[in-house]
Design a protein around this motif. Structure first.
Motif, mmCIF file in Angstrom:
data_model
loop_
_atom_site.group_PDB
_atom_site.id
_atom_site.type_symbol
_atom_site.label_atom_id
_atom_site.label_comp_id
_atom_site.label_asym_id
_atom_site.label_seq_id
_atom_site.Cartn_x
_atom_site.Cartn_y
_atom_site.Cartn_z
ATOM 1 N N ALA A 74 0.820 -1.217 0.000
ATOM 2 C CA ALA A 74 0.000 0.000 0.000
ATOM 3 C C ALA A 74 0.853 1.266 0.000
ATOM 4 C CB ALA A 74 -0.924 -0.006 1.217
ATOM 5 N N GLU A 75 1.918 1.263 0.790
ATOM 6 C CA GLU A 75 2.758 2.461 0.888
ATOM 7 C C GLU A 75 3.351 2.835 -0.463
ATOM 8 O OE1 GLU A 75 3.161 0.259 4.889
ATOM 9 O OE2 GLU A 75 2.876 -0.260 2.777
ATOM 10 N N ARG A 76 3.891 1.839 -1.159
ATOM 11 C CA ARG A 76 4.488 2.121 -2.468
ATOM 12 C C ARG A 76 3.427 2.440 -3.510
ATOM 13 N NH1 ARG A 76 7.977 -2.780 -3.494
ATOM 14 N NH2 ARG A 76 6.808 -3.681 -1.773
ATOM 15 N N THR A 77 2.264 1.789 -3.427
ATOM 16 C CA THR A 77 1.174 2.126 -4.344
ATOM 17 C C THR A 77 0.843 3.610 -4.230
ATOM 18 O OG1 THR A 77 0.241 -0.099 -4.186
ATOM 19 C CG2 THR A 77 -1.227 1.623 -4.944
ATOM 20 N N ALA A 78 0.732 4.094 -2.998
ATOM 21 C CA ALA A 78 0.354 5.496 -2.768
ATOM 22 C C ALA A 78 1.470 6.468 -3.160
ATOM 23 C CB ALA A 78 -0.041 5.698 -1.305
ATOM 24 N N ILE A 79 2.692 6.202 -2.735
ATOM 25 C CA ILE A 79 3.743 7.190 -3.030
ATOM 26 C C ILE A 79 4.092 7.211 -4.513
ATOM 27 C CG2 ILE A 79 4.701 7.291 -0.697
ATOM 28 C CD1 ILE A 79 7.013 5.586 -1.616
ATOM 29 N N TYR A 80 4.035 6.070 -5.177
ATOM 30 C CA TYR A 80 4.320 6.081 -6.614
ATOM 31 C C TYR A 80 3.208 6.808 -7.380
ATOM 32 C CZ TYR A 80 8.009 2.639 -5.644
ATOM 33 O OH TYR A 80 9.105 1.976 -5.177
ATOM 34 N N TYR A 81 1.964 6.626 -6.949
ATOM 35 C CA TYR A 81 0.863 7.357 -7.581
ATOM 36 C C TYR A 81 1.037 8.866 -7.352
ATOM 37 C CZ TYR A 81 -3.746 8.944 -8.966
ATOM 38 O OH TYR A 81 -4.766 9.612 -9.591
ATOM 39 N N ALA A 82 1.381 9.235 -6.123
ATOM 40 C CA ALA A 82 1.596 10.661 -5.821
ATOM 41 C C ALA A 82 2.724 11.219 -6.680
ATOM 42 C CB ALA A 82 1.907 10.853 -4.338
ATOM 43 N N GLY A 83 3.799 10.449 -6.815
ATOM 44 C CA GLY A 83 4.922 10.899 -7.634
ATOM 45 C C GLY A 83 4.567 11.033 -9.100
ATOM 46 N N ALA A 84 3.706 10.141 -9.585
ATOM 47 C CA ALA A 84 3.298 10.179 -10.991
ATOM 48 C C ALA A 84 2.298 11.294 -11.272
ATOM 49 C CB ALA A 84 2.699 8.829 -11.393
ATOM 50 N N GLN A 85 1.357 11.510 -10.356
ATOM 51 C CA GLN A 85 0.305 12.494 -10.582
ATOM 52 C C GLN A 85 0.679 13.912 -10.134
ATOM 53 O OE1 GLN A 85 -2.593 11.840 -12.309
ATOM 54 N NE2 GLN A 85 -1.448 9.958 -12.679
ATOM 55 N N TYR A 86 1.508 14.015 -9.094
ATOM 56 C CA TYR A 86 1.878 15.317 -8.525
ATOM 57 C C TYR A 86 3.390 15.354 -8.326
ATOM 58 C CZ TYR A 86 -3.092 15.020 -7.432
ATOM 59 O OH TYR A 86 -4.454 14.855 -7.510
ATOM 60 N N ALA A 118 11.662 2.842 -0.200
ATOM 61 C CA ALA A 118 10.969 3.703 -1.158
ATOM 62 C C ALA A 118 10.606 5.041 -0.529
ATOM 63 C CB ALA A 118 9.711 2.998 -1.680
ATOM 64 N N ILE A 119 10.144 5.024 0.710
ATOM 65 C CA ILE A 119 9.819 6.276 1.409
ATOM 66 C C ILE A 119 11.084 7.106 1.594
ATOM 67 C CG2 ILE A 119 8.900 7.305 3.535
ATOM 68 C CD1 ILE A 119 7.239 4.615 3.828
ATOM 69 N N ALA A 120 12.197 6.445 1.914
ATOM 70 C CA ALA A 120 13.473 7.151 2.082
ATOM 71 C C ALA A 120 13.844 7.904 0.811
ATOM 72 C CB ALA A 120 14.577 6.166 2.458
ATOM 73 N N GLU A 121 13.633 7.281 -0.325
ATOM 74 C CA GLU A 121 13.954 7.921 -1.611
ATOM 75 C C GLU A 121 13.161 9.214 -1.785
ATOM 76 O OE1 GLU A 121 15.885 7.881 -5.483
ATOM 77 O OE2 GLU A 121 16.180 6.515 -3.802
ATOM 78 N N TYR A 122 11.881 9.184 -1.403
ATOM 79 C CA TYR A 122 11.046 10.383 -1.534
ATOM 80 C C TYR A 122 11.458 11.452 -0.534
ATOM 81 C CZ TYR A 122 8.045 8.743 -5.216
ATOM 82 O OH TYR A 122 7.576 8.353 -6.451
#
Length: 160
Positions: A74-86, A118-122
């Motif tokens: 779930a965490e990566r689903t959300a952050i990757y979507y956020a990165g792609a859309q915003y 993945a969160i660390a990367e963001y």
């Protein structure tokens, strides 16, 4: 030889109702996302809601696959979507909730190792910490001021 001691500090709320109002709302969005999880194999449902600096809330849930490595947390689903859309928005806060169909999860459940990376990367990319709140299905909520509390020795692009 030199000994290094690493300490982390977390805030622990007894229940979701003790958290600030904005976190309660974000956690409700995470619970709604958790209910959309596709977890027929593990029966372990996770939901995440992210608050971005543009006031958008992005949510995600775990999505499993019979070929286990093909699923996504779930965490990566959300952050990757956020990165792609915003792509220019910063992630300010992350709320995570997890529940099992097999037993009650009343202890806080933090992100897995892959999600921490993945969160660390963001966090590194946006040059600012992400507040992370996590809980089980019910009970205590833990707050981490930054991913660095959960993963103090990160691997990042400077090491490549």
């Amino acid at each position: 030889m030199k000994e290094v001691k690493i300490e982390t500090v977390f805030q622990v709320y007894k229940t979701i109702s003790e958290t600030p109002e904005d976190i309660q709302k974000l956690m409700i969005r995470a619970v709604e996302a958790r209910q959309k999880a596709y977890a027929p194999y593990s029966k372990f449902h996770v939901g995440v809601a992210l608050l971005l600096d543009n006031n958008e809330v992005v949510s995600g849930s775990n999505q499993e696959n019979a070929s286990y490595p093909s699923g996504l947390c779930a965490e990566r689903t959300a952050i990757y979507y956020a990165g792609a859309q915003y792509p220019k928005a910063r992630i300010l806060k992350m709320a995570i909730t997890a529940a099992s169909q097999l037993k009650t999860t009343s202890e806080p459940i933090p992100p897995c190792g892959a999600c921490r990376q993945a969160i660390a990367e963001y966090e590194l990319r946006q040059k600012s910490p992400i507040e992370i709140y996590f809980m089980g299905e019910k009970g205590k909520v833990v707050k981490s001021e930054s991913l660095s509390n959960l993963l103090p020795l990160i691997f990042d692009s400077s090491q490549l």
